[in-house]
Write an enzyme that holds these catalytic residues in place. Structure first.
Site, mmCIF file in Angstrom:
data_model
loop_
_atom_site.group_PDB
_atom_site.id
_atom_site.type_symbol
_atom_site.label_atom_id
_atom_site.label_comp_id
_atom_site.label_asym_id
_atom_site.label_seq_id
_atom_site.Cartn_x
_atom_site.Cartn_y
_atom_site.Cartn_z
ATOM 1 N N HIS A 1 15.726 53.350 99.685
ATOM 2 C CA HIS A 1 14.480 53.550 98.811
ATOM 3 C C HIS A 1 14.266 52.326 98.277
ATOM 4 O O HIS A 1 15.038 51.221 98.033
ATOM 5 C CB HIS A 1 14.926 54.389 97.783
ATOM 6 C CG HIS A 1 13.892 54.487 96.337
ATOM 7 N ND1 HIS A 1 12.950 55.225 96.706
ATOM 8 C CD2 HIS A 1 13.741 53.676 95.385
ATOM 9 C CE1 HIS A 1 12.029 54.786 95.510
ATOM 10 N NE2 HIS A 1 12.408 53.909 95.015
ATOM 11 N N ASP B 1 11.173 65.924 86.847
ATOM 12 C CA ASP B 1 11.158 64.283 86.702
ATOM 13 C C ASP B 1 9.600 64.064 86.891
ATOM 14 O O ASP B 1 8.966 63.109 86.264
ATOM 15 C CB ASP B 1 11.707 63.675 88.150
ATOM 16 C CG ASP B 1 11.217 62.352 88.286
ATOM 17 O OD1 ASP B 1 11.442 61.411 87.341
ATOM 18 O OD2 ASP B 1 10.408 61.976 89.421
ATOM 19 N N ARG C 1 6.236 60.008 80.009
ATOM 20 C CA ARG C 1 6.718 58.741 79.702
ATOM 21 C C ARG C 1 5.589 57.669 79.813
ATOM 22 O O ARG C 1 5.351 56.856 79.131
ATOM 23 C CB ARG C 1 7.934 58.237 80.695
ATOM 24 C CG ARG C 1 9.107 59.044 80.358
ATOM 25 C CD ARG C 1 10.265 58.770 81.640
ATOM 26 N NE ARG C 1 10.174 57.375 81.778
ATOM 27 C CZ ARG C 1 10.369 57.246 83.210
ATOM 28 N NH1 ARG C 1 10.696 57.975 84.137
ATOM 29 N NH2 ARG C 1 10.645 55.729 83.334
ATOM 30 N N SER D 1 15.063 58.864 87.230
ATOM 31 C CA SER D 1 13.987 59.360 88.298
ATOM 32 C C SER D 1 13.879 58.978 89.820
ATOM 33 O O SER D 1 13.875 59.922 90.443
ATOM 34 C CB SER D 1 12.780 58.653 87.408
ATOM 35 O OG SER D 1 11.577 58.903 88.272
ATOM 36 N N LYS E 1 15.101 62.081 93.113
ATOM 37 C CA LYS E 1 14.367 62.212 94.227
ATOM 38 C C LYS E 1 15.151 61.953 95.756
ATOM 39 O O LYS E 1 15.225 62.744 96.561
ATOM 40 C CB LYS E 1 12.905 61.468 94.471
ATOM 41 C CG LYS E 1 12.130 62.068 93.090
ATOM 42 C CD LYS E 1 10.724 61.271 93.369
ATOM 43 C CE LYS E 1 10.647 60.014 92.904
ATOM 44 N NZ LYS E 1 10.603 59.893 91.305
#
Length: 433
Positions: A82, A161, A168, A183, A187
């Site tokens: 990621h 999320d 947020r 968050s 995922k």
């Protein structure tokens, strides 16, 4: 158990239990907890932080709020990667076939992008016929047979999320390390990875502008991953200037092909080898990062990485001839040189602003419903630290409209030439705990 008690407890700096965090996430996901109480708790977390156990509990509560992908039928250790995002970030297109070529299974779930350019799927769809609409059974079969496949994101992955992030975004609580880290990691974990490699960007083109903030986020995510049983490593890499040279979907795809062919930009190649080495070690295909890097270099040199990319494209309906004939990729009507206004050394290429210039050409989306022009974008002919003469091409604008005065104005504000400048550090830190 009452939400008001949980809010007051965190407001006063106390540690929430796993059960209290699960109560909050379950209640907010199913609508029992109203937005005003969820935003109040988010603000309390923003100011009071969370310890490692709380962060891990919050992450897993969000993972369990929706679908969890089961990749257990895929042989081997599945390693996901990621990136926290940037400009010209072509790494996934290179990494997936490269690490697959040395025997690491890559079962990648990707999405479409908002921002400067499209996401990984948009870039791959620059290739005629390529698609990600494959069944879960075919997805698993392709990874077992060829070590690599990409599928679109499921609609019900981490719904907590999605709901919490939207809240947020409008309550001033986005920039909270525990909320950002949980968050992202929720995922990745819900997508079925056994191990995770993280590329945390820092600089003006990154979400975390300072090295200190990037390091805090990297440590938080690595801690969460390791606490919930996912072997996790991270690097902190530079995003003060665009990565590589290409910004734009088909342009980045061509750059990925060049890199797999051993002819890519130096910074993109180095980042891919650094991340890829971590993936190979976590997948237990090598004992050390040095051994892993050697395997990856060999895969580039002997052509097996490029062959794996061709197989991957063919398996998902893509025209693999573009690998040898990149001119088959979508091409913009106009190529316009942006020339240096003085001689010297390139001292600044503000990544975020150059990304915006590319989006103005149509390479990215401002809203999820925007169409993308896969052919347009920007190619850098010089990077920070390079010498340049007045009138020499700094970059090339690939456009489907002849008048690009608005783009040139944006570039004028984003590029600086001085008497001297040094090349920025690409890899700032490697974090394993």
């Amino acid at each position: 158990m009452r939400m008001v008690d949980i809010i007051e407890k965190k407001r006063d700096g106390q540690i929430l239990t796993k059960e209290e965090i699960e109560f909050f996430i379950e209640g907010y996901t199913n609508g029992d907890t109203p937005d005003y109480q969820a935003s109040s708790l988010a603000m309390a977390i923003f100011f009071q932080d969370m310890n490692e156990e709380e962060r891990a509990a919050l992450t897993m509560a969000m993972v369990n709020s929706g679908d969890v992908i089961d990749l257990s039928k895929i042989n081997g250790i599945k390693v996901d990667k990621h990136s926290t995002g940037g400009v010209g970030d072509t790494t996934t297109l290179v990494l997936a076939p490269l690490v697959a070529a040395v025997g690491v299974p890559v079962a990648k779930m990707s999405g479409r992008g908002l921002g400067h350019t499209g996401g990984t799927i948009d870039k791959l769809e620059s290739i005629d016929g390529f698609h990600v609409e494959i069944s879960e059974a075919d997805f698993i079969k392709l990874v077992n047979e060829n070590q690599v496949a990409v599928i679109g994101q499921t609609g019900n992955l981490t719904p907590a999320d999605k709901k919490l992030y939207a809240l947020r975004d409008v309550t001033g609580t986005v920039n909270s390390i525990p909320l950002i880290a949980s968050s992202i990691m929720s995922k990745k974990i819900a997508a079925g990875a056994d191990a995770i490699v993280l590329d945390v960007k820092t600089g003006n083109g990154a979400f975390m502008k300072t090295l200190e903030d990037a390091e805090a986020l990297a440590h938080a995510m690595v801690s969460i991953g390791n606490n919930v049983g996912r072997n996790t490593m991270a690097i902190i890499s530079d995003m003060s200037q665009p990565l590589g040279r290409a910004i734009g979907n088909a342009l980045e795809l061509k750059e990925a092909i060049d890199t797999l062919n051993g002819q890519g930009p130096e910074d993109l190649t180095e980042l891919v080898l650094t991340l890829g080495s971590q993936m190979v070690v976590l997948a237990e295909r090598a004992n050390t990062l040095e051994e892993a890097r050697q395997l990856l270099n060999e895969a580039i040199e002997n052509g097996s990485a490029l062959d794996k990319f061709k197989t991957f494209l063919e398996n998902q309906g893509g025209d693999a001839s573009v690998v040898n004939l990149p001119e088959l990729l979508p091409t913009a009507e106009y190529q316009i040189d942006y020339k240096a206004k003085s001689s010297g050394v390139v001292s600044e290429l503000i990544a975020n602003e150059i990304g915006v210039a590319s989006m103005m050409l149509g390479a990215g989306r401002q809203t999820k419903d925007d169409d993308i022009d896969l052919s347009v974008g920007i190619v850098l002919n010089k990077k920070v630290g390079d010498k340049v003469n007045v009138g020499e091409s700094l970059l090339t604008i690939h456009s489907n409209r002849e008048n690009v005065d608005d783009v040139i104005k944006k570039l004028d504000e984003s590029i600086e030439i001085k008497a001297q400048a040094k090349t920025p550090t690409l890899i700032h830190k490697i974090i394993t705990e």
